[in-house]
Design an enzyme around this catalytic site. Structure first.
Site, short mmCIF file in Angstrom:
data_model
loop_
_atom_site.label_atom_id
_atom_site.label_comp_id
_atom_site.label_asym_id
_atom_site.label_seq_id
_atom_site.Cartn_x
_atom_site.Cartn_y
_atom_site.Cartn_z
N ILE A 1 0.84 -1.20 0.00
CA ILE A 1 0.00 0.00 0.00
C ILE A 1 0.87 1.25 0.00
CG2 ILE A 1 -1.68 1.33 1.34
CD1 ILE A 1 -2.83 -1.36 2.31
N GLU B 1 -13.87 2.06 16.37
CA GLU B 1 -14.64 2.33 15.16
C GLU B 1 -16.04 1.73 15.32
OE1 GLU B 1 -10.87 2.18 12.01
OE2 GLU B 1 -12.40 0.61 11.96
N HIS C 1 -13.49 3.95 7.69
CA HIS C 1 -12.69 2.76 7.33
C HIS C 1 -13.20 2.15 6.03
CE1 HIS C 1 -10.06 -0.65 9.18
NE2 HIS C 1 -9.83 -0.50 7.89
N ILE C 2 -13.10 2.93 4.95
CA ILE C 2 -13.62 2.51 3.66
C ILE C 2 -12.52 2.43 2.60
CG2 ILE C 2 -15.99 3.27 4.06
CD1 ILE C 2 -15.30 5.89 2.58
#
Length: 328
Positions: free
Chosen positions: A162, A273, A292-293
């Site tokens: 990432i 969350e 958190h997408i």
């Protein structure tokens, strides 16, 4: 082939915010007899022997000792996503169960999300949106300004798949790229994206205009960004977190944002969350929050599902398991 002949796979359920994706159910049922957690709990005797895999989606079902002891035929647990901090790896290994996840599926969309939060925070996108919708738009100052991204310095903490894809995207914005990682990338990889290695995290924090957290959560990285680290950042600095909420001391972050130690933050992850509705991060104008997408695209989620299916089928057929997590 009837459902009774298909391998049993335990899933969280078909309804609710943590259920498996409705779009994927038909594809999954081509290969497996899907058994919901509720069905299993209501009749462990009937379903316990049939379940050969657990399909974790959005962190559910929760894996614990009681569940594993109730599944004598279990061969593999597959986890949608790359993070494993919600799993007890030793417990899984002790039961002789395999584990697989989906690192390739999430890297590009999560990197996209990181850049989206960087751009939104730098250009004050949410504030601008609200201004454009305000009751009297004629009061918007001609001197309302934001930070430029092109040519700025980006410090990436965590240069895995990432982090590296973030660097690829940042290069297109002509950013100067620094990175800190437990292991250094080779020179060809560094030169390809124009990244400079910072052995010491402090150096990255002091030099960066934007700091991007893309590290995994481990005991070593928990609260790696705290009061001291935030104080090293520029007062115009922006912190972006697409890793895990617990990488950051949130109380210290709130204080830094309220007192001008740093300028802004863009967060796709928090702890917990979701945040309690009275949490101060929800009240700060200089915070851009998303729930958190990072991997929440149709394409990525379908690839995740397909990767999980491949891993289960390989395990059940005694083949090498794609994306297997080697448990020590």
């Amino acid at each position: 082939m009837g459902d009774q002949e298909l391998p049993g796979v335990l899933v969280s359920g078909f309804e609710g915010p943590k259920c498996i994706c409705e779009e994927h159910v038909g594809d999954l049922q081509k290969h497996f007899n899907l058994i919901t957690m509720q069905e299993f709990l209501e009749n462990k005797t009937k379903f316990g022997q049939k379940i050969q895999a657990v399909y974790i989606w959005a962190g559910k079902p929760v894996i614990n000792q009681a569940l594993l002891q109730s599944l004598p035929s279990l061969k593999i647990i597959v986890n949608g996503g790359v993070g494993l901090d919600h799993l007890d790896l030793k417990l899984i290994a002790d039961h002789g169960v395999k584990l697989a996840n989906t690192p390739q599926a999430v890297s590009s969309p999560t990197a996209d999300m990181g850049m989206a939060l960087l751009l939104a925070s730098a250009r004050r996108l949410v504030e601008g949106h609200l201004l454009a919708h305000s009751a009297d738009p004629n009061t918007i100052s001609a001197n309302w300004m934001s930070q430029e991204v092109t040519g700025a310095t980006l410090g990436i903490i965590g240069m895995g798949s990432i982090g590296y894809k973030i660097a690829q995207r940042a290069k297109a914005f002509e950013m100067k790229i620094l990175y800190h990682n437990r292991t250094r990338r080779n020179l060809v990889q560094e030169e390809t994206v124009g990244a400079t290695y910072c052995e010491h995290l402090d150096d990255l924090l002091q030099e960066s205009d934007f700091v991007m957290l893309a590290a995994s959560l481990t005991p070593q990285t928990q609260n790696m960004i705290g009061k001291r680290e935030l104080s090293l950042m520029k007062p115009t600095g922006v912190l972006i977190n697409i890793g895990r909420g617990q990488l950051v001391d949130q109380d210290a972050l709130v204080d830094a944002l309220q007192t001008g130690i740093i300028q802004a933050a863009g967060l796709d992850v928090t702890y917990p969350e979701p945040l309690p509705r009275d949490h101060p991060l929800l009240k700060l104008k200089n915070v851009t929050l998303t729930p958190h997408i990072g991997s929440a695209t149709h394409q990525a989620r379908r690839q995740m599902m397909e990767n999980l299916v491949e891993s289960i089928l390989a395990s059940l057929n005694g083949l090498p398991i794609p994306n297997e997590v080697i448990l020590k």
